[in-house]
Write an enzyme that holds these catalytic residues in place. Structure first.
Site, PDB file in Angstrom:
ATOM      1  N   CYS A 128       0.817  -1.221   0.000  1.00 19.40           N
ATOM      2  CA  CYS A 128       0.000   0.000   0.000  1.00 19.40           C
ATOM      3  C   CYS A 128       0.849   1.269   0.000  1.00 19.40           C
ATOM      4  CB  CYS A 128      -0.924   0.011   1.211  1.00 19.40           C
ATOM      5  SG  CYS A 128      -1.958  -1.438   1.290  1.00 19.40           S
ATOM      6  N   HIS A 268      -3.378   6.808   3.094  1.00 18.42           N
ATOM      7  CA  HIS A 268      -3.847   5.528   2.541  1.00 18.42           C
ATOM      8  C   HIS A 268      -5.198   5.204   3.176  1.00 18.42           C
ATOM      9  CE1 HIS A 268      -4.285   1.481   1.400  1.00 18.42           C
ATOM     10  NE2 HIS A 268      -3.880   0.944   2.536  1.00 18.42           N
ATOM     11  N   ASN A 298     -10.409  -0.429   0.194  1.00 18.88           N
ATOM     12  CA  ASN A 298      -8.959  -0.284   0.276  1.00 18.88           C
ATOM     13  C   ASN A 298      -8.375  -0.710  -1.078  1.00 18.88           C
ATOM     14  OD1 ASN A 298      -6.222  -0.686   0.651  1.00 18.88           O
ATOM     15  ND2 ASN A 298      -6.419  -1.701   2.635  1.00 18.88           N
TER      16      ASN A 298
HETATM   17  N1  ACO Z   1     -18.504  -9.773   8.454  1.00 18.79           N
HETATM   18  C1  ACO Z   1     -18.965 -10.156   9.656  1.00 18.79           C
HETATM   19  N2  ACO Z   1     -18.160 -10.494  10.667  1.00 18.79           N
HETATM   20  C2  ACO Z   1     -16.839 -10.445  10.451  1.00 18.79           C
HETATM   21  C3  ACO Z   1     -16.286 -10.050   9.225  1.00 18.79           C
HETATM   22  C4  ACO Z   1     -17.190  -9.716   8.194  1.00 18.79           C
HETATM   23  N3  ACO Z   1     -16.770  -9.313   6.976  1.00 18.79           N
HETATM   24  N4  ACO Z   1     -14.948 -10.099   9.313  1.00 18.79           N
HETATM   25  C5  ACO Z   1     -14.648 -10.500  10.557  1.00 18.79           C
HETATM   26  N5  ACO Z   1     -15.793 -10.721  11.240  1.00 18.79           N
HETATM   27  C6  ACO Z   1     -15.941 -11.165  12.623  1.00 18.79           C
HETATM   28  C7  ACO Z   1     -14.769 -11.991  13.079  1.00 18.79           C
HETATM   29  O1  ACO Z   1     -14.944 -13.343  12.706  1.00 18.79           O
HETATM   30  C8  ACO Z   1     -14.818 -11.790  14.565  1.00 18.79           C
HETATM   31  O2  ACO Z   1     -15.802 -12.626  15.103  1.00 18.79           O
HETATM   32  P1  ACO Z   1     -15.517 -13.434  16.484  1.00 18.79           P
HETATM   33  O3  ACO Z   1     -15.284 -12.369  17.497  1.00 18.79           O
HETATM   34  O4  ACO Z   1     -16.772 -14.214  16.663  1.00 18.79           O
HETATM   35  O5  ACO Z   1     -14.303 -14.268  16.206  1.00 18.79           O
HETATM   36  C9  ACO Z   1     -15.306 -10.351  14.711  1.00 18.79           C
HETATM   37  O6  ACO Z   1     -15.932 -10.017  13.466  1.00 18.79           O
HETATM   38  C10 ACO Z   1     -14.222  -9.362  14.998  1.00 18.79           C
HETATM   39  O7  ACO Z   1     -13.137  -9.602  14.072  1.00 18.79           O
HETATM   40  P2  ACO Z   1     -11.849  -8.686  14.056  1.00 18.79           P
HETATM   41  O8  ACO Z   1     -10.903  -9.188  13.008  1.00 18.79           O
HETATM   42  O9  ACO Z   1     -11.327  -8.557  15.456  1.00 18.79           O
HETATM   43  O10 ACO Z   1     -12.477  -7.296  13.595  1.00 18.79           O
HETATM   44  P3  ACO Z   1     -11.855  -5.852  13.683  1.00 18.79           P
HETATM   45  O11 ACO Z   1     -12.742  -4.974  14.454  1.00 18.79           O
HETATM   46  O12 ACO Z   1     -10.388  -5.892  14.021  1.00 18.79           O
HETATM   47  O13 ACO Z   1     -11.956  -5.398  12.163  1.00 18.79           O
HETATM   48  C11 ACO Z   1     -10.574  -5.136  10.197  1.00 18.79           C
HETATM   49  C12 ACO Z   1     -11.271  -6.110  11.148  1.00 18.79           C
HETATM   50  C13 ACO Z   1     -11.631  -4.281   9.542  1.00 18.79           C
HETATM   51  C14 ACO Z   1      -9.836  -5.945   9.137  1.00 18.79           C
HETATM   52  C15 ACO Z   1      -9.583  -4.258  10.971  1.00 18.79           C
HETATM   53  O14 ACO Z   1      -8.789  -5.074  11.795  1.00 18.79           O
HETATM   54  C16 ACO Z   1      -8.684  -3.422  10.099  1.00 18.79           C
HETATM   55  O15 ACO Z   1      -9.143  -2.502   9.451  1.00 18.79           O
HETATM   56  N6  ACO Z   1      -7.372  -3.660  10.116  1.00 18.79           N
HETATM   57  C17 ACO Z   1      -6.408  -2.818   9.424  1.00 18.79           C
HETATM   58  C18 ACO Z   1      -6.316  -3.140   7.975  1.00 18.79           C
HETATM   59  C19 ACO Z   1      -5.269  -2.224   7.358  1.00 18.79           C
HETATM   60  O16 ACO Z   1      -4.991  -1.133   7.805  1.00 18.79           O
HETATM   61  N7  ACO Z   1      -4.651  -2.674   6.253  1.00 18.79           N
HETATM   62  C20 ACO Z   1      -3.631  -1.808   5.651  1.00 18.79           C
HETATM   63  C21 ACO Z   1      -2.717  -2.516   4.900  1.00 18.79           C
HETATM   64  S1  ACO Z   1      -3.534  -3.334   3.596  1.00 18.79           S
HETATM   65  C22 ACO Z   1      -2.284  -3.675   2.434  1.00 18.79           C
HETATM   66  O17 ACO Z   1      -1.121  -3.368   2.609  1.00 18.79           O
HETATM   67  C23 ACO Z   1      -2.668  -4.444   1.215  1.00 18.79           C
END
Ligand code: ACO
Length: 341
Positions: A128, A268, A298
């Site tokens: 990214c 980003h 993203n």
């Molecule tokens: N729909 C429904 N539920 C979901 C989904 C979905 N799409 N995805 C995950 N869940 C569930 C999980 O299974 C979990 O359930 P559980 O508690 O029963 O196990 C719950 O939601 C919470 O999951 P988390 O992964 O802890 O969710 P979080 O609040 O952390 O959000 C996210 C996830 C959106 C991916 C977040 O962590 C994030 O934005 N991370 C940063 C990503 C980023 O900045 N990337 C940049 C680099 S990308 C690159 O370089 C290509």
């Protein structure tokens, strides 16, 4: 005919006074994939995706669309805005983690498609952070006095790299390209004022694309789909929050600036929650820390140049103003680039 037909080496002609952003462009596939549509494919909901990420829709490449075609369209538009012909390009950089092939680079084929042969061409793999790395490298090429005009592109077709059975990642990403044309300027006020290009490969396993079993880190929770993007969302989230804050503060401190001195911070687009909390911390109004993740998801290396093009097209970036680009991603990598336009 693909061989060099004339002398392609460059003689130093003296360093320019500055570097100017001459034009921008963007291209996204026509196909829009909404959260509602995704909810019919995997166990997710519009509410979960919107609340956790701010994403409402993303664009998805159709057959025949790829980094090469999207980049070519974005650079054509940027050249048009700059009032330049493809032949004026001396070099083209594509930041991408989804090139068509490992060899050749997408960049070399974009140069050919544009009719810009024999311009130099290279893909850079900084996930990214690719476009922001590219802006810093392009400024260096121009400041060296060897190259006058450089196109920098961020382009991705991440919908081809996600595991469509993994709801934790497949809802996050979208496809698109953005481009900027940078050129030598007589104005010594214009150009790059501060930059970061950094990495920490110790964190590689937080975001990676395994090709075979030996690529899987010990103790990793692996879904079993090779050649798809694997991400430890929580760890990357923490890394993103810290990196965004630190890179902005460092750039501002280096020049004794306040966030309000900038016309815009263009970060980003990885999660609206991360961006909104940074905006709040800095006390900035919405228009000064740009967010468009709701419409594109993203798009990795493409997110910053797409934002840049939208802001410029809206007349919100003017000559003489300060703009700060910030990105972070796989590698791990991070990058910043502070410009006076
Ligand atoms: N729909 C429904 N539920 C979901 C989904 C979905 N799409 N995805 C995950 N869940 C569930 C999980 O299974 C979990 O359930 P559980 O508690 O029963 O196990 C719950 O939601 C919470 O999951 P988390 O992964 O802890 O969710 P979080 O609040 O952390 O959000 C996210 C996830 C959106 C991916 C977040 O962590 C994030 O934005 N991370 C940063 C990503 C980023 O900045 N990337 C940049 C680099 S990308 C690159 O370089 C290509």
């Amino acid at each position: 005919m693909t061989a060099a037909t004339s002398v392609t080496g460059r003689r130093k002609v003296g360093r320019p006074a500055g570097v100017r952003l001459a034009g921008t462009g963007m291209a996204v596939p026509a196909k829009v994939l909404t959260n509602q549509e995704l909810a019919t494919r995997v166990d997710t909901s519009d509410e979960w995706i919107t609340q956790r990420t701010g994403i409402r829709q993303r664009h998805a490449a159709a057959k025949g669309e790829d980094v090469r075609t999207l980049s070519t369209a974005a650079v054509r538009q940027a050249l048009g805005e700059a009032g330049m012909e493809p032949k004026q390009l001396d070099f083209l950089i594509v930041g991408t983690l989804t090139p068509e092939m490992v060899c050749p680079s997408s960049a070399a084929r974009v140069v050919a498609d544009l009719g810009a042969v024999p311009a130099g061409a290279v893909d850079i793999s900084a996930a990214c952070s690719g476009f922001v790395y590219g802006m810093n490298m392009a400024a260096g090429l121009i400041e060296s006095g060897f190259y006058k005009t450089v196109a920098v592109v961020g382009a991705e077709v991440l919908t081809r790299l996600v595991d469509w059975k993994d709801r934790r990642t497949c809802v996050l990403f979208g496809d698109g390209a953005g481009a900027a044309i940078l050129t030598a300027s007589d104005d010594d006020q214009q150009g790059l004022l501060y930059q970061t290009m950094a990495s920490n490969g110790d964190g590689w396993q937080e975001l990676y694309v395994p090709r075979e079993e030996s690529d899987i880190p010990p103790k990793a929770e692996f879904s079993g789909a090779y050649n798809t993007l694997q991400m430890n969302g929580r760890e990357v989230y923490k890394f993103a929050v810290h990196t965004l804050e630190k890179t902005i503060d460092d750039a501002l401190n280096a020049h004794g600036l306040k966030a309000s001195d900038l016309a815009a911070i263009i970060p980003h687009q990885s999660n609206a929650r991360i961006l909104e909390s940074a905006r709040e911390r800095l006390g900035l109004p919405p228009e000064k820390l740009y967010i468009n993740i709701d419409r594109y998801g993203n798009t990795s290396a493409a997110s910053v140049p797409i934002c840049l093009h939208e802001l410029r097209s809206a007349g919100r970036l003017k000559q003489g103003e300060l703009v700060l680009f910030v990105a972070w991603g796989g590698g791990l990598t991070w990058s910043s680039s502070l410009w006076r336009l």
